[in-house]
Design a protein around this motif. Structure first.
Motif, mmCIF file in Angstrom:
data_model
loop_
_atom_site.group_PDB
_atom_site.id
_atom_site.type_symbol
_atom_site.label_atom_id
_atom_site.label_comp_id
_atom_site.label_asym_id
_atom_site.label_seq_id
_atom_site.Cartn_x
_atom_site.Cartn_y
_atom_site.Cartn_z
ATOM 1 N N SER A 42 -1.182 0.144 0.941
ATOM 2 C CA SER A 42 -1.285 0.226 -0.512
ATOM 3 C C SER A 42 -2.299 1.298 -0.905
ATOM 4 C CB SER A 42 -1.720 -1.135 -1.061
ATOM 5 O OG SER A 42 -2.330 -1.010 -2.321
ATOM 6 N N LEU A 43 -2.075 1.911 -2.054
ATOM 7 C CA LEU A 43 -3.032 2.895 -2.565
ATOM 8 C C LEU A 43 -4.334 2.238 -3.004
ATOM 9 C CD1 LEU A 43 -1.120 5.429 -4.880
ATOM 10 C CD2 LEU A 43 -2.196 5.897 -2.677
ATOM 11 N N THR A 44 -4.220 1.023 -3.519
ATOM 12 C CA THR A 44 -5.378 0.384 -4.142
ATOM 13 C C THR A 44 -6.108 -0.602 -3.239
ATOM 14 O OG1 THR A 44 -3.895 -1.289 -5.082
ATOM 15 C CG2 THR A 44 -4.406 0.626 -6.454
ATOM 16 N N ASP B 9 3.615 -5.772 0.659
ATOM 17 C CA ASP B 9 2.794 -6.897 0.187
ATOM 18 C C ASP B 9 2.642 -6.837 -1.332
ATOM 19 O OD1 ASP B 9 2.332 -7.849 2.769
ATOM 20 O OD2 ASP B 9 0.484 -6.697 3.012
ATOM 21 N N GLU B 10 2.335 -5.649 -1.840
ATOM 22 C CA GLU B 10 2.153 -5.467 -3.283
ATOM 23 C C GLU B 10 3.416 -5.833 -4.053
ATOM 24 O OE1 GLU B 10 -1.092 -2.054 -4.354
ATOM 25 O OE2 GLU B 10 0.942 -1.385 -3.872
ATOM 26 N N TYR C 29 7.696 6.227 -8.331
ATOM 27 C CA TYR C 29 6.912 7.365 -7.842
ATOM 28 C C TYR C 29 5.492 6.908 -7.527
ATOM 29 C CZ TYR C 29 4.582 11.882 -7.561
ATOM 30 O OH TYR C 29 3.834 12.954 -7.125
ATOM 31 N N ASP C 30 4.884 6.203 -8.471
ATOM 32 C CA ASP C 30 3.515 5.733 -8.266
ATOM 33 C C ASP C 30 3.432 4.646 -7.198
ATOM 34 O OD1 ASP C 30 2.560 7.478 -10.156
ATOM 35 O OD2 ASP C 30 2.347 5.992 -11.744
ATOM 36 N N PHE D 202 2.830 3.326 -15.508
ATOM 37 C CA PHE D 202 2.232 4.443 -14.774
ATOM 38 C C PHE D 202 0.793 4.071 -14.433
ATOM 39 C CE2 PHE D 202 5.802 6.354 -16.799
ATOM 40 C CZ PHE D 202 6.174 7.442 -16.024
ATOM 41 N N ILE D 203 0.314 4.542 -13.300
ATOM 42 C CA ILE D 203 -1.003 4.134 -12.813
ATOM 43 C C ILE D 203 -2.108 4.398 -13.833
ATOM 44 C CG2 ILE D 203 -2.802 4.778 -11.151
ATOM 45 C CD1 ILE D 203 -0.726 4.789 -8.970
#
Length: 511
Positions: free
Chosen positions: A79-81, A89-90, A204-205, A364-365
């Motif tokens: 995950s990015l975060t 998982d996210e 995309y995000d 969007f993030i």
């Protein structure tokens, strides 16, 4: 000499291929080169914009538990975060928290339509059984409309099925048949879309950015703004040179080359609140390489079947950015669904056959809390609207919003606080067009030792195009074959082989 991999295109098929080369093929990332003609990674899975100028999504794609290859890929991408979690998982946590259960799947005359019944006649049911039982060779180049009475295209089932998957009556009966088999498990809940999985943000995000980050950390080399123009083959049918806009790459016989052929979002054009998008009919660079290498090589398929019928493959989408919460509030009151819980809303009596979806916000993030974004599309852009007396293809973003507000009977003052950006896509359903056997090449063309075709226009038996799953399955197939890995793609989920699934589908069709 270390084996190298060269991938043409930076869409999900290429990035998935690179990921499996690293995970299952133990290939060093620095030996993997991804070329793309444009500067943005991700191919058709794009998403961009700002609150001031408006956000843009060319398309949106559903996920489903049956996307076993896609979920396998996302199960090892961090995950990015939260590095302790994977992207999968996210997604699973998000869908546990925000479940889809549409209460307003189809709208007619400004009212919610009861679509608990599929609306089939006895003949419709027999025709569905017949198309599912017939082999693909028997169906050949037939259109969907060749297999059903015109009244079938007025059923609740058709309005839900065609808007969910973007089918049109002139599309391939073979592709329609594949979808019936592939998603027969969704028949009982097609009216609520409760089988649809969503990503926390736009794809995309939520998918592309984590993949790009992970591949970069592994050392994968992205060579952007580099258009591959030709492949040169040896007498033994090895790719020996790659010609691109910045030079030539010599390919050794031990190296492998993956080519994403065709593009469903090629030649897309954007409009604005005051301008309609201009239809781009020039043959785009996205198709040029396939056209060139397929010349005199029938085993490489027939791209002209897919890229020369724009009138049959185009439709138009639009993304709306709201600076005022009123539209979302009115939609939630009207539909009974909070944003993100309802899925696609289709306007049955729309001449454009328009649908919209209000995703969970933010979409969007970096989207501010006071901004909302929704996406929609029309399957018939060359028909005159019900409220705006113009073809959708000729409409500005403001006029598309007027048409939408007319169907919903909402106040037009909403126009003062929104930005609607239309997007014309000439090739968006080109993969659904009627075709013959051999028009799509095999993932590994016979007799060619070091090239693979990936993406939406290669041939994978039984699986369905216009899905992320198809691209990831192509990636697994290609990697395991060309790296000689003793492994097969994740077995396809086949609900059509499950008696319980079939029983529930038949029961639903009888309502």
């Amino acid at each position: 000499m270390e084996k190298k991999a060269y991938l043409v295109g930076s869409g999900i098929a290429s990035m998935a291929s690179a990921a499996y080369m690293i995970r299952d093929g133990n290939m060093p990332g620095k030996n993997i080169h991804i070329f793309d003609a444009v500067g943005l990674k991700g191919g058709s899975l794009d998403g961009a914009g700002t609150p001031d100028k408006g956000y843009v999504l060319r398309g949106g794609r559903m996920l489903n538990f049956s996307y076993v290859c896609t979920y396998d890929l996302l199960s090892f991408i961090p995950s990015l975060t939260d590095p302790e979690k994977t992207v999968l998982d996210e997604i699973e946590l998000f869908n546990e928290k925000f479940r889809t259960a549409s209460k307003a799947r189809v709208i007619a005359n400004g009212e919610i339509t009861d679509v608990t019944s599929m609306g089939f006649s006895h003949k419709d049911r027999l025709d569905l059984i017949e198309i599912m039982l017939h082999g693909e060779d028997h169906l050949g180049e037939k259109r969907i409309s060749d297999c059903f009475h015109p009244s079938f295209f007025e059923t609740n089932f058709w309005y839900m099925w065609c808007s969910m998957f973007a089918f049109e009556p002139w599309h391939s009966a073979v592709e329609f048949k594949r979808y019936l088999h592939r998603f027969v498990h969704e028949f009982p809940r097609i009216n609520t879309l409760s089988g649809v999985d969503r990503t926390p943000y736009n794809q995309y995000d939520s998918i592309v950015l984590p993949l790009v980050k992970w591949l970069g950390e592994q050392g994968v080399v992205f060579e952007m703004c580099t258009q591959v123009t030709d492949l040169e083959f040896s007498p033994a049918k090895f790719v020996k040179r790659i010609h691109h806009s910045k030079g030539t790459v010599t390919v050794n016989e031990s190296d492998i080359v993956f080519v994403t052929i065709g593009s469903m979002t090629a030649a897309s054009t954007l409009g604005s609140m005051t301008a309609a998008p201009v239809l781009n009919t020039q043959k785009p660079v996205d198709w040029a390489l396939w056209e060139k290498i397929a010349l005199d090589r029938p085993e490489f398929g027939n791209p002209s079947v897919f890229d020369s019928r724009i009138e049959e493959s185009k439709w138009e989408s639009f993304t709306v950015t709201f600076r005022d919460p009123r539209f979302f509030q009115l939609m939630e009151e009207f539909s009974g669904n909070e944003a993100g819980s309802g899925g696609l809303v289709t306007f049955k009596d729309s001449n454009w056959l328009m649908s919209i979806v209000l995703a969970h916000q933010p979409h969007f993030i970096n989207q501010p809390a006071n901004i909302q974004v929704c996406w929609g599309y029309g399957l018939f852009p060359d028909k005159v609207g019900n409220y705006v007396q113009k073809k959708m293809s000729e409409c500005t973003g403001e006029e598309i919003m007027r048409e939408l507000l007319g169907h919903l009977k909402f106040d037009e003052s909403i126009l003062n606080t929104c930005i609607c950006i239309p997007c014309m896509m000439p090739y968006i359903t080109s993969q659904f067009l009627t075709r013959s056997k051999g028009d799509r090449p095999q993932v590994i063309p016979e007799g060619y030792p070091n090239i693979a075709f990936i993406g939406q226009f290669c041939e994978i038996p039984d699986d369905v195009v216009f899905t992320v799953e198809y691209s990831v399955r192509a990636a697994q197939t290609a990697v395991y074959a060309l790296l000689n890995i003793d492994k097969k793609p994740v077995p396809m989920y086949k609900g059509d082989h499950d008696p319980k699934v079939l029983f529930n589908a038949v029961k639903t069709s009888l309502k």
